[in-house]
Design a protein around this motif. Sequence first.
Motif, short mmCIF file in Angstrom:
data_model
loop_
_atom_site.label_atom_id
_atom_site.label_comp_id
_atom_site.label_asym_id
_atom_site.label_seq_id
_atom_site.Cartn_x
_atom_site.Cartn_y
_atom_site.Cartn_z
N LEU A 164 15.44 67.85 -51.71
CA LEU A 164 16.33 66.70 -51.51
C LEU A 164 16.07 66.05 -50.15
CD1 LEU A 164 18.72 64.98 -52.49
CD2 LEU A 164 20.24 66.67 -51.43
N SER A 165 15.86 66.86 -49.13
CA SER A 165 15.61 66.33 -47.79
C SER A 165 14.33 65.51 -47.75
CB SER A 165 15.53 67.47 -46.77
OG SER A 165 16.74 68.19 -46.72
N LEU A 166 13.29 66.02 -48.41
CA LEU A 166 12.01 65.29 -48.43
C LEU A 166 12.11 64.00 -49.24
CD1 LEU A 166 9.58 68.32 -48.93
CD2 LEU A 166 9.85 66.94 -46.86
N VAL A 167 12.87 64.03 -50.33
CA VAL A 167 13.02 62.83 -51.15
C VAL A 167 13.82 61.76 -50.42
CG1 VAL A 167 14.16 61.94 -53.24
CG2 VAL A 167 12.78 64.02 -53.36
N CYS A 168 14.78 62.20 -49.60
CA CYS A 168 15.64 61.23 -48.89
C CYS A 168 14.90 60.45 -47.81
CB CYS A 168 16.83 61.96 -48.25
SG CYS A 168 18.11 62.43 -49.43
N VAL A 169 13.79 60.99 -47.31
CA VAL A 169 13.10 60.34 -46.18
C VAL A 169 12.60 58.95 -46.54
CG1 VAL A 169 11.12 60.46 -44.65
CG2 VAL A 169 12.50 62.49 -45.03
N PRO A 170 11.78 58.77 -47.60
CA PRO A 170 11.31 57.41 -47.90
C PRO A 170 12.44 56.48 -48.31
CG PRO A 170 10.68 58.93 -49.65
CD PRO A 170 11.20 59.77 -48.52
N VAL A 171 13.45 57.03 -48.99
CA VAL A 171 14.59 56.20 -49.40
C VAL A 171 15.33 55.68 -48.18
CG1 VAL A 171 16.78 56.19 -50.63
CG2 VAL A 171 14.83 57.42 -51.59
N THR A 172 15.56 56.57 -47.21
CA THR A 172 16.30 56.19 -46.00
C THR A 172 15.59 55.10 -45.22
OG1 THR A 172 17.23 58.42 -45.84
CG2 THR A 172 17.28 57.07 -43.85
N PHE A 173 14.27 55.13 -45.22
CA PHE A 173 13.51 54.18 -44.39
C PHE A 173 13.27 52.84 -45.06
CE2 PHE A 173 12.81 57.40 -41.35
CZ PHE A 173 12.34 56.78 -40.21
N HIS A 174 13.61 52.73 -46.34
CA HIS A 174 13.26 51.49 -47.04
C HIS A 174 14.45 50.84 -47.74
CE1 HIS A 174 9.29 53.38 -46.50
NE2 HIS A 174 8.86 52.13 -46.43
N ILE A 175 15.66 51.23 -47.37
CA ILE A 175 16.83 50.52 -47.86
C ILE A 175 17.63 50.02 -46.67
CG2 ILE A 175 16.96 51.89 -49.97
CD1 ILE A 175 19.25 53.46 -48.76
#
Length: 293
Positions: A164-175
């Motif tokens: 979950l932590s790894l998946v959240c990284v790209p999401v956090t940086f592009h929304i």
Amino acid sequence: MHSVLSLNSSAGPDLPPHHSSNLLFHLILACLSSRANTYHLVALCIAYSLHLPLLVFVLYLGLKHRRGQKSSHSDVFTYHSIAMQLTEFLGLVMLCCGRYTDNLLVMYSGMLIGMVTLPGKALFHLLTCVERYLAVVHPIAYLGLRQAGRARIAYISIACVWLLSLVCVPVTFHIEYLAINIVAFIYLGFYLIIISYCSVSVLCVLKRPGPGGVGGNRDQSKQRAFYTIVVIMGVLMLRFGGNLIYNVIYVLHGAGDQCVLLTFMFWLDMPSNLVLPLLFLHRAGKLKFRKSG
């Protein structure tokens, strides 16, 4: 020293496009263009580095326990939480180095590495609280599970936290940053509810008298455990409650001075970073307090 923002033209294709000032990456860049916020970043790196001896000592003890097969599931959660903290420290150091060398790629890499820890550290606190709740409030059901079954659940939970932590990284940086704060508001509220319920339930059990009014060392042990849980709950409430208030302020009143609030959040998180390592040392008998009087 050149402004970091002046390097956007040489950022390269790997960096996120500068199409919105609400993107977290560009918000942090804007904050670090201020000399005062850069000093705050350096102070954070120094403060985190002071934790390193404690974290290394806990990992050293953990390695000895693993060789002797003495580690509990709470200990395993602690080891992975420390791994998260070391990852966060690496990200902060890279961010600091990138700021002073005006290298956007290093800064971006540091932020990516550091962002892995945002949901992960909180989830390991949550898992520890839930396991404590099950062991104290529902001991028969907890012990009814075989050791192998409890271990399987623990390791699946750990794998899910990292994923979950790894998946959240790209999401956090592009929304957009507003969307990040709304999502954070939801999960922080969830954390607070679960941690409060589990901690209060454990405290209620610890306040009950033992069978037959057993006293002596057992009552003193329960009293120490009670105060330990109170302190842990207070620190976690400070951390998650403070972060929740920050998200409420942003959602209701807009951006304001985001740099000050972001810096405040980082400092607010710091005491909670010590909870699991110190609790581990307490269980290992390395923290002994003499009774006054």
